[in-house]
Design a protein around this motif. Structure first.
Motif, PDB file in Angstrom:
ATOM      1  N   ALA A   1      24.032 -10.711  28.700  1.00 45.50           N
ATOM      2  CA  ALA A   1      24.144 -11.497  27.464  1.00 45.50           C
ATOM      3  C   ALA A   1      25.070 -10.815  26.460  1.00 45.50           C
ATOM      4  CB  ALA A   1      22.766 -11.704  26.850  1.00 45.50           C
ATOM      5  N   LEU A   2      24.987  -9.481  26.384  1.00 49.06           N
ATOM      6  CA  LEU A   2      25.862  -8.736  25.471  1.00 49.06           C
ATOM      7  C   LEU A   2      27.327  -8.848  25.900  1.00 49.06           C
ATOM      8  CD1 LEU A   2      23.723  -5.535  24.835  1.00 49.06           C
ATOM      9  CD2 LEU A   2      24.626  -7.039  23.057  1.00 49.06           C
ATOM     10  N   ILE A   3      27.533  -8.770  27.197  1.00 47.83           N
ATOM     11  CA  ILE A   3      28.905  -8.819  27.721  1.00 47.83           C
ATOM     12  C   ILE A   3      29.478 -10.233  27.633  1.00 47.83           C
ATOM     13  CG2 ILE A   3      30.323  -8.482  29.792  1.00 47.83           C
ATOM     14  CD1 ILE A   3      28.215  -6.385  30.689  1.00 47.83           C
TER      15      ILE A   3
ATOM     16  N   LEU B   1      18.665  -1.059  24.733  1.00 46.16           N
ATOM     17  CA  LEU B   1      19.312  -2.335  24.441  1.00 46.16           C
ATOM     18  C   LEU B   1      19.184  -2.737  22.982  1.00 46.16           C
ATOM     19  CD1 LEU B   1      18.373  -4.401  27.617  1.00 46.16           C
ATOM     20  CD2 LEU B   1      20.675  -3.791  26.849  1.00 46.16           C
ATOM     21  N   ILE B   2      18.063  -2.363  22.327  1.00 43.76           N
ATOM     22  CA  ILE B   2      17.861  -2.778  20.938  1.00 43.76           C
ATOM     23  C   ILE B   2      18.925  -2.178  20.029  1.00 43.76           C
ATOM     24  CG2 ILE B   2      16.289  -0.912  20.299  1.00 43.76           C
ATOM     25  CD1 ILE B   2      16.161  -4.615  19.181  1.00 43.76           C
ATOM     26  N   VAL B   3      19.415  -0.980  20.381  1.00 44.18           N
ATOM     27  CA  VAL B   3      20.475  -0.360  19.579  1.00 44.18           C
ATOM     28  C   VAL B   3      21.766  -1.150  19.737  1.00 44.18           C
ATOM     29  CG1 VAL B   3      21.851   1.723  19.214  1.00 44.18           C
ATOM     30  CG2 VAL B   3      19.412   1.913  19.755  1.00 44.18           C
ATOM     31  N   LEU B   4      22.085  -1.517  20.976  1.00 38.81           N
ATOM     32  CA  LEU B   4      23.300  -2.301  21.232  1.00 38.81           C
ATOM     33  C   LEU B   4      23.201  -3.690  20.599  1.00 38.81           C
ATOM     34  CD1 LEU B   4      23.785  -1.368  25.011  1.00 38.81           C
ATOM     35  CD2 LEU B   4      24.948  -0.365  23.022  1.00 38.81           C
ATOM     36  N   ILE B   5      22.043  -4.312  20.746  1.00 36.70           N
ATOM     37  CA  ILE B   5      21.849  -5.640  20.153  1.00 36.70           C
ATOM     38  C   ILE B   5      21.878  -5.544  18.632  1.00 36.70           C
ATOM     39  CG2 ILE B   5      20.195  -7.531  19.863  1.00 36.70           C
ATOM     40  CD1 ILE B   5      19.290  -7.026  22.757  1.00 36.70           C
TER      41      ILE B   5
ATOM     42  N   TRP C   1      25.353  -5.212  17.431  1.00 38.78           N
ATOM     43  CA  TRP C   1      26.056  -6.488  17.533  1.00 38.78           C
ATOM     44  C   TRP C   1      25.688  -7.402  16.365  1.00 38.78           C
ATOM     45  CZ3 TRP C   1      24.579 -11.545  17.659  1.00 38.78           C
ATOM     46  CH2 TRP C   1      25.589 -12.471  17.935  1.00 38.78           C
ATOM     47  N   VAL C   2      24.389  -7.462  16.048  1.00 38.53           N
ATOM     48  CA  VAL C   2      23.932  -8.317  14.943  1.00 38.53           C
ATOM     49  C   VAL C   2      24.586  -7.877  13.632  1.00 38.53           C
ATOM     50  CG1 VAL C   2      21.942  -8.972  13.542  1.00 38.53           C
ATOM     51  CG2 VAL C   2      21.738  -8.931  16.024  1.00 38.53           C
ATOM     52  N   LEU C   3      24.558  -6.579  13.354  1.00 35.91           N
ATOM     53  CA  LEU C   3      25.161  -6.071  12.110  1.00 35.91           C
ATOM     54  C   LEU C   3      26.656  -6.375  12.060  1.00 35.91           C
ATOM     55  CD1 LEU C   3      23.394  -2.639  11.573  1.00 35.91           C
ATOM     56  CD2 LEU C   3      23.687  -4.401   9.839  1.00 35.91           C
ATOM     57  N   ARG C   4      27.335  -6.098  13.161  1.00 40.65           N
ATOM     58  CA  ARG C   4      28.790  -6.286  13.185  1.00 40.65           C
ATOM     59  C   ARG C   4      29.152  -7.768  13.015  1.00 40.65           C
ATOM     60  NH1 ARG C   4      32.427  -2.630  14.467  1.00 40.65           N
ATOM     61  NH2 ARG C   4      30.841  -1.252  15.375  1.00 40.65           N
ATOM     62  N   GLU C   5      28.442  -8.640  13.744  1.00 40.74           N
ATOM     63  CA  GLU C   5      28.741 -10.067  13.675  1.00 40.74           C
ATOM     64  C   GLU C   5      28.383 -10.644  12.313  1.00 40.74           C
ATOM     65  OE1 GLU C   5      29.753 -14.014  14.471  1.00 40.74           O
ATOM     66  OE2 GLU C   5      30.408 -12.093  15.332  1.00 40.74           O
TER      67      GLU C   5
END
Length: 576
Positions: A329-331, A381-385, A388-392
């Protein structure tokens, strides 16, 4: 010749002393704190008006009597012996003490006693100054209750469950017993909740709690973890036969119908059990295994129970599959953000928006964050997700700024795993720099339990966030435990009242009182209050009356995609 003898005496000291005495008398009578003066034998010499107002005793009733007449019986002999020992040693004592009023009410007060000595350094009197701290104690007790007990059923909540479970394990280790953990989930509860409404669902949960308590021994512990999930801790057992007996008794208690809204409903439950220490020596592992067994029971057709075995490994397979899907999903850009506005209750203007993640699975469709976030928090995964949330969210925010939208506050949820990352400050700073977003427009939301998990370290980290200009909000307030002493040390800006208290704020006087208490505490600490989960006009009106600052919820607006929330903000701005 006449002679005159003129004697001149300087009375300035006496005048100054008399002025001082008049001032002290004025302070004595007008003080809002109660003041009581006794001799060395603890006989009352004088009291002020505040003493009379707090205790109900007039001055004439107490002069000459022993101060001991107000003793409530709350403290033992050793307490008073320690008090007088310290008074004789240091000349001072202060602390919390419970005394009795004239009407018989026992009340807590904060008392400070000081010895008064004469010019020969001999103690002649004692001065006691106290304030009634009943309201403060009531607020503290409410917070403690919020922290440890489910406000709907009165059962121990998840926090207290872990404490009780640890106590049971320690007891078992000393006595060479077993501990069984039963995990119970109601079958088809969501259908009942959606069909008959939350009020009927809540009434069902209350009745289930009552039946569970009747089905177990006095030494066993019934808890409500969340929603329709309950646990039963069977202490000091010797074998699985006792698990079978209790599980059957619980299921049998569900055979009679529940009466909800003047109708009879038959409700069943599925139970999973795990045993300490054979299934796990770790409480979290034991809970996970009991949960696995419960799902096994559901797959067997519901309305039954299952004891955990190693062969129940389907859950591990599902979790591995979920992890794989999450990484894809991240990719593959399967995540997207929705935004829900936060409305100022005084001006009616939008003052903030909260970014909410959604997962658009290619096969399963939209998946709620309630399903995948808890698992993501168990992995990296929570760190990567979270990144992503912060960046988006920051990227999208700057798009809005370039289009001329007003600079409202952007709130983003921040997990406990993210908070524990050693490089989180540099990661967060990098995201802000890359997006060009002003840190003053960003608010990080932490749940109360996350904030208190490692309080001392978290306080330091949050201060670093504040130095960057970022705002901090405590989410789901009232569901965890924040002592007042810790709460005032956190560099926070906002408290969010948990939706569970807002939902029944009209019908439930306890929820209404809890909301009032949270608002009062927040304002005392100079914090803003946001109420989440506002779904009805009546809730919004009552929250306004209580002094709540900001609200969000479906009544005001459902979460919207970026394009729709932009249009919503523009329309609101034009209206104002």
């Amino acid at each position: 010749k006449k002679s005159w003898i003129v004697i001149i005496r300087d009375i300035s000291k006496r005048v100054k002393m008399e002025e001082g005495l008049r001032l002290m008398a004025k302070i004595f009578e007008n003080s809002h704190d109660a003041i009581m003066i006794t001799d060395t034998e603890a006989r009352i010499v004088n009291v002020n008006a505040a003493f009379t107002e707090i205790t109900g005793y007039s001055r004439n009733e107490v002069i000459g009597t022993s101060s001991k007449f107000m003793n409530s019986g709350f403290h033992d002999k050793a307490f008073y012996e320690n008090m007088w020992r310290q008074l004789q040693k240091t000349g001072q004592w202060c602390g919390e003490i419970w005394d009795k009023k004239k009407n018989g009410d026992v009340f807590p007060k904060w008392l400070s006693i000081s010895a008064v000595a004469d010019e020969r350094d001999q103690v002649t009197h004692y001065v006691g100054i106290f304030t009634d701290i009943s309201q403060r104690k009531e607020a503290e007790n409410k917070l403690i209750s919020l922290a440890h007990y489910d406000q709907l059923t009165g059962l121990p909540n998840r926090t207290l469950f872990y404490e009780k479970m640890q106590w049971s394990v320690d007891l078992a280790n000393r006595g060479h017993y077993l501990v069984a953990l039963l995990f119970l989930d109601l079958d088809r509860f969501k259908i009942i909740n959606d069909t008959l409404g939350h009020q009927a669902g809540d009434q069902l949960l209350i009745e289930v709690a009552g039946r569970l308590k009747k089905a177990v021994r006095a030494t066993d512990i019934v808890c409500r973890l969340a929603g329709d999930e309950f646990t039963v801790v069977l202490t000091q057992i010797h074998g699985t036969g006792e698990i079978d007996r209790v599980a059957r008794k619980i299921l049998d208690s569900f055979q009679s119908p529940f009466t909800l809204q003047d109708r009879e409903l038959f409700v069943t439950a599925s139970i999973g059990a795990a045993v300490y220490p054979q299934d796990s020596e770790d409480i979290h592992g034991l809970l996970k295994n009991a949960d696995t067994a419960m799902y096994y029971a559901k797959n067997m057709g519901k309305n039954t129970y299952a004891v955990f075995t190693e062969s129940m490994n389907r859950q591990a397979h599902d979790e591995l599959e979920l992890e794989t899907d999450l990484r894809h999903a991240l990719i593959s850009d399967e995540f997207l953000l929705y935004y829900q506005p936060q409305i100022d209750l005084t001006s009616g203007q939008i003052v903030g928006i909260e970014a909410l993640i959604r997962w658009r699975h290619p096969k399963l469709g939209f998946i709620s964050p309630d399903r995948f976030i808890p698992y993501a928090e168990q992995t990296d995964l929570i760190v990567l997700i979270g990144d992503w949330v912060l960046r988006e969210a920051c990227r999208q925010y700057m798009v809005w700024m370039r289009r001329g939208l007003p600079p409202v506050k952007l709130s983003v949820n921040y997990s406990g795993v993210q908070l524990r990352q050693s490089n989180q400050l540099s990661r967060l700073s990098s995201i802000l720099v890359d997006s060009g977003m002003n840190p003053g427009n960003l608010c990080l939301e932490l749940t109360e339990s996350v904030a208190m998990e490692n309080a001392e370290n978290n306080i330091k980290t949050l201060h670093e966030f504040k130095k960057m200009g970022i705002s901090i909000s405590i989410d789901d307030f009232g569901t965890g435990y924040s002592s007042l002493s810790y709460l005032k040390r956190f560099p926070i800006d906002t408290l969010k009242i948990d939706r569970s208290f807002v939902r029944d704020i009209i019908e439930n006087s306890d929820d209404s009182a809890i909301a009032s208490t949270i608002i009062a505490i927040a304002h005392q600490l100079r914090l803003k209050v946001v109420a989440e989960g506002v779904e009805r006009k009546e809730q919004l009106t009552l929250l306004k009356v209580k002094g709540c600052d900001i609200a969000q919820g479906y009544y005001l607006s459902v979460p919207k995609c970026a394009e729709d929330i932009e249009q919503f903000i523009l329309e609101k701005t034009q209206q104002s």
